[in-house]
Motif scaffolding. Structure first.
Motif, PDB file in Angstrom:
ATOM      1  N   TRP A   9      27.391  56.559 -76.394  1.00 18.97           N
ATOM      2  CA  TRP A   9      27.282  57.114 -77.891  1.00 18.97           C
ATOM      3  C   TRP A   9      28.339  57.633 -78.456  1.00 18.97           C
ATOM      4  O   TRP A   9      28.917  58.760 -77.759  1.00 18.97           O
ATOM      5  N   GLU A  44      28.566  45.729 -89.690  1.00 23.11           N
ATOM      6  CA  GLU A  44      27.867  46.101 -88.346  1.00 23.11           C
ATOM      7  C   GLU A  44      27.767  44.955 -87.361  1.00 23.11           C
ATOM      8  O   GLU A  44      27.641  43.874 -87.972  1.00 23.11           O
ATOM      9  N   THR A  46      25.337  44.048 -84.122  1.00 19.23           N
ATOM     10  CA  THR A  46      24.276  44.769 -83.177  1.00 19.23           C
ATOM     11  C   THR A  46      24.090  44.133 -81.980  1.00 19.23           C
ATOM     12  O   THR A  46      24.010  42.797 -81.853  1.00 19.23           O
ATOM     13  N   PRO A  50      26.473  47.253 -74.599  1.00 17.66           N
ATOM     14  CA  PRO A  50      27.218  47.962 -75.319  1.00 17.66           C
ATOM     15  C   PRO A  50      28.856  47.654 -75.107  1.00 17.66           C
ATOM     16  O   PRO A  50      29.767  48.011 -75.893  1.00 17.66           O
ATOM     17  N   LEU A  53      30.397  45.986 -77.978  1.00 15.10           N
ATOM     18  CA  LEU A  53      30.717  46.730 -79.193  1.00 15.10           C
ATOM     19  C   LEU A  53      31.775  47.695 -78.795  1.00 15.10           C
ATOM     20  O   LEU A  53      32.586  48.271 -79.673  1.00 15.10           O
ATOM     21  N   ASP A  54      31.743  48.216 -77.543  1.00 14.98           N
ATOM     22  CA  ASP A  54      32.967  48.975 -77.363  1.00 14.98           C
ATOM     23  C   ASP A  54      34.163  48.392 -77.194  1.00 14.98           C
ATOM     24  O   ASP A  54      35.302  49.000 -77.713  1.00 14.98           O
ATOM     25  N   LYS A  57      35.160  48.430 -81.089  1.00 11.69           N
ATOM     26  CA  LYS A  57      35.839  49.623 -81.373  1.00 11.69           C
ATOM     27  C   LYS A  57      37.038  49.825 -80.930  1.00 11.69           C
ATOM     28  O   LYS A  57      38.053  50.313 -81.612  1.00 11.69           O
ATOM     29  N   THR A  63      32.602  52.907 -84.859  1.00  8.10           N
ATOM     30  CA  THR A  63      31.603  54.040 -84.426  1.00  8.10           C
ATOM     31  C   THR A  63      30.654  52.942 -83.466  1.00  8.10           C
ATOM     32  O   THR A  63      30.218  51.752 -83.939  1.00  8.10           O
ATOM     33  N   VAL A  64      30.313  53.433 -82.250  1.00  4.98           N
ATOM     34  CA  VAL A  64      29.459  52.724 -81.548  1.00  4.98           C
ATOM     35  C   VAL A  64      28.450  53.547 -81.286  1.00  4.98           C
ATOM     36  O   VAL A  64      28.536  54.791 -80.725  1.00  4.98           O
ATOM     37  N   ASN A  78      22.206  48.711 -79.354  1.00 12.79           N
ATOM     38  CA  ASN A  78      23.495  49.317 -79.729  1.00 12.79           C
ATOM     39  C   ASN A  78      24.072  48.585 -80.967  1.00 12.79           C
ATOM     40  O   ASN A  78      23.912  47.676 -81.368  1.00 12.79           O
ATOM     41  N   ARG A  79      24.861  49.606 -81.689  1.00 10.89           N
ATOM     42  CA  ARG A  79      25.337  48.914 -82.972  1.00 10.89           C
ATOM     43  C   ARG A  79      26.653  49.551 -83.139  1.00 10.89           C
ATOM     44  O   ARG A  79      27.156  50.854 -83.036  1.00 10.89           O
ATOM     45  N   TRP A  80      27.774  48.531 -83.260  1.00  8.91           N
ATOM     46  CA  TRP A  80      29.157  48.797 -83.931  1.00  8.91           C
ATOM     47  C   TRP A  80      29.017  48.857 -85.401  1.00  8.91           C
ATOM     48  O   TRP A  80      28.563  47.928 -86.034  1.00  8.91           O
TER      49      TRP A  80
END
Length: 113
Positions: A9, A44, A46, A50, A53-54, A57, A63-64, A78-80
């Motif tokens: 997070w 975004e 979703t 993760p 999404l990482d 980022k 942001t994740v 998880n959402r970026w």
């Protein structure tokens, strides 16, 4: 959905830490095509995983965060998210790779972002 704290997070937006290759751009455009969305001032993606999404980022900033889904004990999404110039830059970078439908949405987004 409420925010759920886990090791991946991120509380604040960070700049990118890597430069995307052509392969990265094709990969992320495919992810965005299937799982991405345009908000009023943000984009975004979703995912349950993760890592994806990482990687977004690290390539584009943003942001994740992880969210626990209401009504499910163990279900975390998880959402970026990218806002402002990061979001506009991302959309302009992958624009040519997107489908015509997504390009239309991208033009609307860029016109108001």
């Amino acid at each position: 959905m409420g925010c759920y704290s886990h090791p991946g997070w991120r509380k604040k937006s960070l700049d990118s830490t890597a430069s995307p290759s052509v392969h990265d751009l094709l990969w992320v455009a495919g992810i965005f095509e299937g799982e991405g969305s345009f908000g009023p001032a943000q984009i975004e993606i979703t995912q349950k995983d993760p890592w994806i999404l990482d990687r977004c980022k690290s390539l584009f900033g943003g942001t994740v965060a992880a969210y626990k889904v209401a009504g499910y004990r163990q279900h975390v999404i998880n959402r970026w998210t990218a806002h402002g110039s990061k979001a506009r830059g991302f959309v302009m970078t992958i624009y040519q790779i997107l489908s015509p439908r997504r390009q239309q949405r991208a033009r609307l987004f860029l016109g108001r972002a």
